[in-house]
Design an enzyme around this catalytic site. Structure first.
Site, PDB file in Angstrom:
ATOM      1  N   GLN A  73       2.399 -19.862 -27.465  1.00 26.35           N
ATOM      2  CA  GLN A  73       1.469 -19.818 -28.990  1.00 26.35           C
ATOM      3  C   GLN A  73       0.124 -20.262 -28.613  1.00 26.35           C
ATOM      4  O   GLN A  73      -0.866 -19.730 -29.060  1.00 26.35           O
ATOM      5  CB  GLN A  73       2.346 -20.499 -29.977  1.00 26.35           C
ATOM      6  CG  GLN A  73       3.370 -19.710 -30.490  1.00 26.35           C
ATOM      7  CD  GLN A  73       3.395 -18.460 -31.221  1.00 26.35           C
ATOM      8  OE1 GLN A  73       3.525 -17.421 -30.633  1.00 26.35           O
ATOM      9  NE2 GLN A  73       2.506 -18.310 -32.161  1.00 26.35           N
ATOM     10  N   ASN A 112      10.903 -25.178 -28.359  1.00 22.50           N
ATOM     11  CA  ASN A 112      11.010 -24.274 -26.970  1.00 22.50           C
ATOM     12  C   ASN A 112       9.843 -24.537 -26.222  1.00 22.50           C
ATOM     13  O   ASN A 112       8.646 -23.667 -26.829  1.00 22.50           O
ATOM     14  CB  ASN A 112      11.296 -22.738 -27.291  1.00 22.50           C
ATOM     15  CG  ASN A 112      11.610 -22.144 -26.131  1.00 22.50           C
ATOM     16  OD1 ASN A 112      10.743 -22.260 -25.104  1.00 22.50           O
ATOM     17  ND2 ASN A 112      12.551 -21.147 -26.135  1.00 22.50           N
ATOM     18  N   THR A 167       6.551 -14.533 -32.007  1.00 20.06           N
ATOM     19  CA  THR A 167       6.685 -15.959 -31.627  1.00 20.06           C
ATOM     20  C   THR A 167       7.770 -16.707 -30.976  1.00 20.06           C
ATOM     21  O   THR A 167       7.647 -17.983 -30.635  1.00 20.06           O
ATOM     22  CB  THR A 167       6.470 -16.320 -33.201  1.00 20.06           C
ATOM     23  OG1 THR A 167       7.343 -15.730 -33.883  1.00 20.06           O
ATOM     24  CG2 THR A 167       5.018 -16.453 -33.525  1.00 20.06           C
ATOM     25  N   ILE A 205       8.801 -30.426 -30.255  1.00 17.28           N
ATOM     26  CA  ILE A 205       8.503 -28.926 -29.612  1.00 17.28           C
ATOM     27  C   ILE A 205       9.998 -28.224 -29.310  1.00 17.28           C
ATOM     28  O   ILE A 205      10.852 -28.834 -28.597  1.00 17.28           O
ATOM     29  CB  ILE A 205       7.963 -28.928 -28.136  1.00 17.28           C
ATOM     30  CG1 ILE A 205       6.384 -29.474 -28.376  1.00 17.28           C
ATOM     31  CG2 ILE A 205       8.079 -27.349 -27.497  1.00 17.28           C
ATOM     32  CD1 ILE A 205       5.677 -28.740 -29.384  1.00 17.28           C
ATOM     33  N   GLU A 259      -0.299 -21.586 -34.901  1.00  9.56           N
ATOM     34  CA  GLU A 259      -1.768 -21.240 -35.054  1.00  9.56           C
ATOM     35  C   GLU A 259      -2.681 -22.418 -34.579  1.00  9.56           C
ATOM     36  O   GLU A 259      -3.835 -22.170 -34.604  1.00  9.56           O
ATOM     37  CB  GLU A 259      -2.032 -21.232 -36.658  1.00  9.56           C
ATOM     38  CG  GLU A 259      -1.444 -20.067 -37.049  1.00  9.56           C
ATOM     39  CD  GLU A 259      -1.279 -19.863 -38.613  1.00  9.56           C
ATOM     40  OE1 GLU A 259      -1.011 -20.892 -39.029  1.00  9.56           O
ATOM     41  OE2 GLU A 259      -1.425 -18.583 -39.375  1.00  9.56           O
ATOM     42  N   GLY A 310       7.231 -20.823 -39.830  1.00 10.87           N
ATOM     43  CA  GLY A 310       8.414 -20.367 -39.391  1.00 10.87           C
ATOM     44  C   GLY A 310       9.413 -20.849 -38.679  1.00 10.87           C
ATOM     45  O   GLY A 310      10.604 -20.983 -39.295  1.00 10.87           O
ATOM     46  N   THR A 344       8.017 -21.116 -25.545  1.00 14.20           N
ATOM     47  CA  THR A 344       7.334 -20.149 -26.506  1.00 14.20           C
ATOM     48  C   THR A 344       6.229 -20.828 -27.267  1.00 14.20           C
ATOM     49  O   THR A 344       5.307 -20.305 -27.681  1.00 14.20           O
ATOM     50  CB  THR A 344       8.338 -19.824 -27.491  1.00 14.20           C
ATOM     51  OG1 THR A 344       9.091 -20.881 -28.261  1.00 14.20           O
ATOM     52  CG2 THR A 344       9.422 -18.872 -26.752  1.00 14.20           C
TER      53      THR A 344
HETATM   54 MO1  MOS Z   1      -0.611 -16.158 -40.468  1.00 16.35          MO
HETATM   55  S1  MOS Z   1      -2.570 -15.581 -40.447  1.00 16.35           S
HETATM   56  O1  MOS Z   1      -0.373 -16.929 -41.980  1.00 16.35           O
HETATM   57  O2  MOS Z   1       0.190 -14.785 -40.326  1.00 16.35           O
END
Ligand code: MOS
Length: 729
Positions: free
Chosen positions: A626, A619, A471, A617, A693, A512, A622
């Protein structure tokens, strides 16, 4: 030493906008990229540990009964074989941490066909695999078990049910309405790197090297599975070749490696074989979704109903949260939702690539397309008319939401005005159609810690047990530290993936970057304060750039400020009241052009555009990657991807990359992505929301809606393979 910060109030200062280094947001390369493309980044199964033996796991040949290894003694005597291990701890779902508990079906009882029930350990991988194939597994006293969600018993998920107003009355009074049922199949995370673990015991201490998403949790899971204290476990995972949810929790090979290494008194490496990845790591549940939409003549929604059925093994708690975005995407006074969980014996269902929204928003967006068609309203206009002012259920404000801009800007960038009527445009044998869909995904902040050390030579190091699952974590955390400390990017190194480092949020649920990034930001703020103290200025008046400190019309090299000392601080972020005070989510829109072959029904995506808003944002490169990945998943979900189960016994029929059809380069046209500028003060001090996601949450609907526009055919049973399209032509 530790800067603790709880996200209890909006971070309106937006300090990153005032920093001078200019790193945050820039489309910088991944620092570890060269290692990856030259094959020198060490992935899970590439660690070489002295004295390492190899384990290969063995699958259950049926879906019920007690495991019996009838030729076990003979297999143990095969060349190179060190041990054949059958242990109840292998049969439990390690992601749930169930020390001292029996497997769900009872001692030594399997739950589904393909479950990994034993591990054979040998000197070499080849010897282990040969012996594993020779092992004769039978199941005693098996009983027929349900494997089909259509006939399995369901458990209503009461906590998910909603009944607000009167949907039925709204449906009867509606001038335009749709009442449709769609189904989506199971999906496999299908990471390129199979799940692999190498376990090494040093006395009572266990080191686990492998491929995992959430080290702090994984460490606890393993300790729990083995019945030991988490302090005894160290987990190392610097590079992860894709997880997509299947490495959020430990997979079976981690527990097997740990047990086997103890048993044979040597380090043991266990990698899942490719079929085992499909048969025994988390699947996304198949779904059956009924959408009821009631609208007036102008398409304004008066009723919104979403009823879904998903499945999992008996005893498992996860239920694909299909309704997640249905609660906040569109306005409507009358709302009814329900989620049923069918209990059946297919492999365990869990998080896969945006659990909930990936399939939930997709079907909402198909139903909206059906409503737009029924009402004779442009699909973009229909969405615009139904954007709620406040959260339609709770009345909370949205923290930030450039949804309207994504729809309008995306339509313009794509050339939506040129959309043909249904079945109106041809290009030779190809029927051409346009389709669109909205994107939406909840935003989550998670507890996370990182240590940042500013060293006497004016370089910095970031350390955390955070993972980079492809990621861009290495890139982003270095950018944030460089920005805050006024250091060029190459003066900051980032060390990840080791539970000896401060515990991070882990990679999952799109949290993350913002969570672990905030911990780095907090540590750097504390370092800035210490630098300011040394210079006897207010930290706010300290400008740091290119390893120099400028304040009160003076400029000093950072090395001079440090005078041989290093400054180390730990940043620690905790979610707080802002998670609940407002509705936090990310939004976007997809636009797709497809060609459907008039003779074969084959669909080719010709071009696809996504516009997304996810706060700051961090970066641009990246983040865009995604989104490209998410839209690519969407192409797979729309056209080819399906984990196929044998209806007789529930086994996965297509357990390999040849038959589980994820899109390849030839399936993916030029994708374009626009990232909208946004700041979300409620999300984190970075004003960033999760983008990992967002790109899949609804993407498939843009394609299936385009198929309808091209052909007049609605495929309501995903994926829209050519046989289903041609049947409607
Ligand atoms: Mo994600 S499906 O919460 O790695």
């Amino acid at each position: 030493m530790t800067e603790q910060f709880k996200m209890d109030a909006p971070a309106t200062e937006r300090r990153l906008d005032d920093m001078a280094q200019g790193l945050v947001g820039a489309p910088l390369d991944r620092p570890e990229g060269p290692l990856k493309v030259t094959g020198t980044a060490t992935y899970a199964n590439e660690w070489q540990v002295d004295g390492m033996a190899h384990g290969v796991m063995v699958r259950a040949p049926g879906n019920s009964g007690r495991v019996v290894l009838s030729n076990r003694d003979a297999v143990v005597k095969m060349p190179g074989v060190l041990s054949v291990i059958q242990d109840d701890r292998l049969l439990r779902n390690p992601a749930q941490g169930t020390a001292n508990e029996a497997p769900i079906q009872g001692p030594q009882h399997v739950a589904y066909l393909g479950q990994l029930i034993a591990v054979v350990v040998a000197e070499s991988f080849e010897q282990a695999r040969h012996a594993a194939q020779a092992l004769d597994v039978t199941l005693e006293n098996g009983e027929p078990v349900p494997v089909d969600p259509e006939t399995a018993a369901v458990e209503p998920q009461e906590g998910q049910a909603l009944d607000q107003g009167d949907l039925e009355a709204a449906m009867s009074a509606a001038e335009n309405s749709v009442d449709v049922v769609y189904t989506t199949p199971s999906h496999s995370s299908s990471p390129m790197e199979p799940h692999a673990s190498i376990a090494t015991w040093e006395g009572d201490d266990l080191i686990l090297r492998g491929s995992y998403q959430m080290l702090k949790y994984n460490r606890n899971e393993l300790a729990d599975s083995l019945g030991i204290h988490p302090d005894r476990v160290r987990v190392i995972s610097p590079y992860v070749g894709g997880g997509f949810g299947s490495k959020l929790g430990l997979a079976p090979e981690a527990v097997a490696a740990a047990i086997a290494a103890k048993e044979v008194g040597r380090p043991v490496s266990v990698a899942l074989l490719r079929p085992q990845v499909y048969e025994a790591t988390m699947r996304r549940s198949e779904t059956r979704q009924r959408l009821r939409l009631a609208a007036d003549a102008d398409g304004r929604l008066s009723g919104f109903g979403h009823d879904a059925r998903v499945s999992n093994l008996p005893g498992e708690t996860f239920a694909e949260p299909v309704l997640q975005a249905s609660h906040f995407l569109y306005a409507s006074a009358n709302r009814k939702m329900s989620l049923d969980l069918a209990r059946l014996h297919r492999l365990c269902a869990g998080s896969v690539r945006a659990p909930g929204e990936a399939v939930g928003v997709t079907i909402v967006e198909n139903a909206m397309d059906e409503l737009a068609h029924a009402a004779g309203i442009d699909p973009v206009e229909l969405r615009l008319r139904n954007i709620p002012e406040k959260d339609p259920e709770s009345g909370k404000e949205y923290s930030s939401r450039r949804f309207r801009k994504a729809l309008q800007g995306g339509a313009e960038a794509f050339g939506w005005n040129d959309r043909p009527g249904v079945k109106e445009r041809r290009d030779g044998d190809w029927m051409i159609g346009y389709g669109m869909a909205s994107a939406a995904r909840v935003n989550i902040l998670k507890e996370s810690q990182a240590r940042v050390t500013l060293r006497p030579d004016g370089t910095a190091r970031v350390e955390t047990d955070m993972t980079d699952i492809g990621t861009g974590t290495y890139a982003i955390l270095g950018q944030i530290a460089g920005e805050m400390l006024g250091l060029p990017r190459d003066k900051v190194d980032v060390v990840l993936g080791d539970t000896d480092l401060p515990p991070a949020s882990g990679s999952g649920g799109s949290w993350g970057a913002s969570s672990s990034g905030t911990s780095v930001y907090l540590a750097c703020e504390a370092i800035r304060r210490q630098l300011a103290d040394r210079l006897e200025v207010d930290e706010r008046d300290l400008l740091l750039k290119d390893a120099q400190a400028t304040y009160a019309n003076k400029t000093t090299a950072l090395t001079d400020v440090l005078r041989g000392d290093e400054i180390a601080k730990v940043g620690h972020v905790l979610p707080g009241d802002t998670s609940d005070a407002v509705r936090q989510a990310t939004f976007g829109a997809y636009f797709a052009e497809v060609g459907v072959h008039a003779a074969t029904g084959e669909t080719r995506v010709r071009r696809m555009h996504g516009s997304f808003a996810a706060g700051r944002i961090l970066n641009a490169k990246t983040a865009r990657s995604q989104c490209l990945g998410g839209m690519t998943f969407g192409i797979g979900m729309a056209l080819t991807e399906e984990l196929a189960f044998d209806p007789r016994d529930g086994h996965v029929a297509n357990h390999n990359l040849a038959e589980y059809h994820i899109p390849v380069n030839a399936d993916v046209p030029q994708l374009t992505v626009e990232l909208l500028e946004e700041r979300d003060d409620w999300a984190s001090p970075l004003q960033a929301k999760g983008i990992g996601e967002l790109g899949i949450c609804g993407a498939a609907a843009a394609i299936t809606n385009a198929i309808f526009n091209a052909t007049g055919v609605r495929v309501r049973d995903y994926p829209a393979t050519l046989d289903k399209v041609i049947a409607g032509l």
